[in-house]
Design a protein around this motif. Structure first.
Motif, short mmCIF file in Angstrom:
data_model
loop_
_atom_site.label_atom_id
_atom_site.label_comp_id
_atom_site.label_asym_id
_atom_site.label_seq_id
_atom_site.Cartn_x
_atom_site.Cartn_y
_atom_site.Cartn_z
N SER A 1 3.92 6.84 8.97
CA SER A 1 5.27 7.39 8.89
C SER A 1 5.47 8.46 9.96
O SER A 1 5.81 9.61 9.67
CB SER A 1 5.56 7.94 7.50
N LEU B 1 0.82 -1.21 0.00
CA LEU B 1 0.00 0.00 0.00
C LEU B 1 0.86 1.26 0.00
O LEU B 1 0.43 2.33 0.42
CB LEU B 1 -0.93 -0.02 1.23
N SER B 2 2.10 1.10 -0.51
CA SER B 2 3.05 2.20 -0.40
C SER B 2 2.62 3.44 -1.16
O SER B 2 3.03 4.55 -0.84
CB SER B 2 4.43 1.75 -0.90
N ALA B 3 1.76 3.27 -2.16
CA ALA B 3 1.36 4.44 -2.95
C ALA B 3 0.21 5.18 -2.31
O ALA B 3 -0.13 6.27 -2.70
CB ALA B 3 0.93 3.99 -4.35
N ASP B 4 -0.38 4.58 -1.31
CA ASP B 4 -1.62 5.12 -0.78
C ASP B 4 -1.35 5.91 0.49
O ASP B 4 -0.29 5.85 1.08
CB ASP B 4 -2.57 3.96 -0.48
N ARG B 5 -2.36 6.69 0.90
CA ARG B 5 -2.27 7.40 2.16
C ARG B 5 -3.20 6.67 3.13
O ARG B 5 -4.43 6.66 2.95
CB ARG B 5 -2.71 8.85 1.96
N GLU C 1 -6.80 5.90 1.60
CA GLU C 1 -7.55 6.93 0.88
C GLU C 1 -7.93 6.47 -0.52
O GLU C 1 -9.05 6.68 -0.97
CB GLU C 1 -6.67 8.18 0.79
N ALA C 2 -7.01 5.83 -1.21
CA ALA C 2 -7.29 5.42 -2.59
C ALA C 2 -7.83 3.99 -2.66
O ALA C 2 -8.79 3.70 -3.34
CB ALA C 2 -6.03 5.53 -3.44
N VAL C 3 -7.21 3.09 -1.91
CA VAL C 3 -7.56 1.67 -2.07
C VAL C 3 -8.90 1.36 -1.43
O VAL C 3 -9.59 0.43 -1.83
CB VAL C 3 -6.45 0.75 -1.52
#
Lengths: 431, 431
Positions: free
Chosen positions: B216, B147-151, B290-292
């Motif tokens: 993070s 899920l590294s691309a997501d917030r 947020e996206a997934v």
């Protein structure tokens, strides 16, 4: 390493637009993770005049795919155009031209995955395809990294959202397949031509990809035995429910003693099984590993942003690899020779719904036929049908092998006290 | 790269034995993945004479930890001895001595994780800790790669098997907490001193680790608000069930506008929520990005082999990094400054069970107090208690903020028509 990573897209449909939107909105997080900015440099589309849900500068758009594939400044190509044979040629060109590729294309990976991965490795390029299976669920990583120490024995997936939506609504509302399909089409959960989904082909492509990876064996689409959901009736679902089961379109990949079977078919699961609680358009992949035991990965199987998240996560992996100078190194040749089970090695339980003549001796004739094939009953239900001279017999068998079951099935269909075999399904997930 | 990778273990309990067993049994697969064999070279234990479930040559065993830490031939240290402060020193020595470390130790990572990761990066060493949270579930990888691309907005975890087992059995059998705990201890699902589990501390450690990674941000154990399950009664569970909820010990980490809250407490979830179907000793982590959107990772949260699988998967990652020469590079400093929510920013629904004097005017007094704090009811149940002059009122509120709720709670406890507040729980997972 370059001061920035430049990305080219081929295709700008719902997933492509989602990718652009995530890259724009999460720029800070992405830069933090990979140490440099990432920008979309060029996007190839079929129709330059079409309205798009994201803003892209018009001089970044092109209708010539070669403008993207051969742009010397582009590091990574994101393929979200779909298609198989032409797309294969584009991806090959990109890899041979030293570009890393991220694809969301299950059709492409199911048919040409082995070849493309080989070419990628030869060219020291990455080829990532997380988004090709189960949209936003990181199942490819789960198998290749998270469970890398384990020996995977079994993968069961609800990997098609359309069919899961249809079966969920049929079960919940007691509606017919046709009514629910029509509703699903209106709501956008089913395509106007739903064949690839409802006949199981879409799920089969994903299972070929998962089996190849999970078993480190080159499993192709032709190796998957496929049956769809279009003949499932509301009566079937009602009986499932009464007997404590849920019906799902299950993609099954199983390995025993190095021999594998891969299938997609409507399957009964006990209600307590983790996959039974996966409703509507959601997807889930259940993995049984020799050491880890049962695990399950659950999430949205489709949709613009979930799928785009998977694409951008792949992009992050590529960018990390670029920084580390290790692109293409992680691609592995399959460890095992492709070895498929024969029918007599495929073990399962079955659900059968029979319409029988309602007279003395019928029941005995049916049960003795089962006994003669050494198939015993786990559950048995006989119900008279009002106003008719027939009854319904619903059977859930104990375990038997498929060869034996098919022979029994043939004899049942010939037995004169049986008017018809209304339906039959595989039963999984129990002891 | 070395012709083989040599591993040293500190600790050889159930997880350590599982690690040795997997390395022995899956040697072919491991070699295929990393291109060279992996061997266990030395194992430090407290008691050399204790019987072990795996065979290890006696001259590989030592009771001096330094023999492993300072062995020049050992590349990777696997820490499975447990403990916090002494273990921190051992791990620091290992890292400063250039050894990569894989640990299954949540206590260590929850308390000293930030420091150890920093020291690892400084020494170009890897430090992996997948097994520290939720045993066999690859959730650390899910958050850091998948899920590294997501917030990530929200993480909800059932991350303690003992408490989930107890709550499941209490719900299913209508048994008391004490009876189920006793049974769980007999079956080995609970420790003889179960405090850390049942009071939520174990779950809090895991949530600190997940929140740190997912947001993070350096979230420490002290930032986690904790409440255990020891005061949950069978009546509470019965009312939950009647109102359409399941009670779980939920670790919640939530981020809104850059401000976070982390808590562990018994929480009501709607029965349709994916976490509601996680039974017995199983763990699951639900992640909202947020996206997934919604995803969930499910599996065994403990156990020798599942936990060992996670350790060996980490070992595989270390070995791949060694081959690629990129150890320690992937460790990142937290991106965000630690910013915790105040009570007035923490938004939730609540379940309250009140014992009230059963006379005219009581109900009105209670409801007007709720109204004066602007807390409205989603569900309300009043039940007379047979043979007594009291009644029970069960309330599920609409959303309110915690500051407001605590004020209301105080006033309720002072209200003369209320005999006692029997129980109160947070309600999550709805709209």
């Amino acid at each position: 390493m370059a001061a920035e990573v430049r990305v080219g897209l081929i295709g700008l449909g719902t997933v492509g637009s989602g990718v652009v939107s995530i890259i724009q909105r999460h720029q800070d997080e992405l830069r933090h993770q990979v140490g440099c900015p990432v920008t979309v440099k060029k996007v190839a589309v079929r129709n330059l005049n079409k309205q798009r849900p994201v803003h892209i500068d018009s001089n970044m758009m092109t209708d010539q795919i070669e403008d993207v594939l051969f742009d010397q400044e582009i590091d990574v190509i994101i393929e979200v155009m779909g298609g198989v044979d032409t797309t294969r040629e584009h991806v090959l060109k990109a890899l041979q031209n030293g570009k890393h590729v991220v694809t969301a294309n299950k059709d492409l990976m199911a048919v040409h995955g082995a070849e493309l991965l080989r070419v990628a490795a030869e060219n020291h390029c990455d080829l990532y395809y997380e988004a090709s299976v189960a949209g936003g669920i990181p199942i490819i990583r789960g198998l290749s990294d998270g469970l890398s120490a384990d020996r995977i024995k079994k993968i069961m997936g609800i990997v098609n959202g359309t069919t899961n939506y249809i079966l969920t609504k049929m079960s919940q509302n007691g509606s017919s397949y046709d009514d629910v399909l029509k509703k699903a089409q209106e709501l956008g959960f089913a395509e106007s031509d739903p064949t690839a989904d409802v006949e199981g082909l879409d799920a089969a492509r994903k299972m070929a990809i998962l089996a190849t990876l999970g078993f480190s064996m080159d499993v192709s689409l032709d190796d998957v035995s496929v049956k769809g959901i279009s003949s499932v009736t509301e009566e079937d679902l009602d009986y499932c429910d009464q007997l404590g089961y849920t019906m799902k379109l299950i993609g099954l990949a199983q390995r025993d003693d190095g021999r594998v079977e891969v299938s997609v078919e409507p399957t009964l699961l006990p209600k307590q099984h983790p996959l039974s609680s996966v409703h509507n358009e959601y997807n889930a992949v259940y993995v049984y590993g020799e050491a880890v035991g049962e695990t399950m990965f659950y999430g949205p199987g489709a949709g613009s942003l979930p799928t785009a998240t998977a694409v951008v996560s792949d992009l992050v992996s590529v960018m990390k690899n670029m920084r580390l100078g290790v692109c293409g190194n992680a691609i592995q040749e399959p460890l095992h020779k492709r070895t498929l089970k024969e029918d007599k090695e495929i073990d399962s339980k079955y659900f059968l719904r029979l319409r029988v003549i309602d007279k003395a001796g019928t029941f005995q004739a049916v049960t003795s036929l089962f006994a003669s094939y050494d198939v015993s009953f786990e559950k048995l239900l006989q119900l008279p049908i009002e106003g008719e001279e027939v009854a319904e017999v619903i059977v859930i068998t104990h375990h038997t092998n498929k060869e034996n079951y098919l022979k029994l099935y043939k004899k049942l269909s010939e037995l004169d006290v049986i008017e018809s075999i209304e339906s039959c399904y595989r039963v999984e997930g129990g002891k």
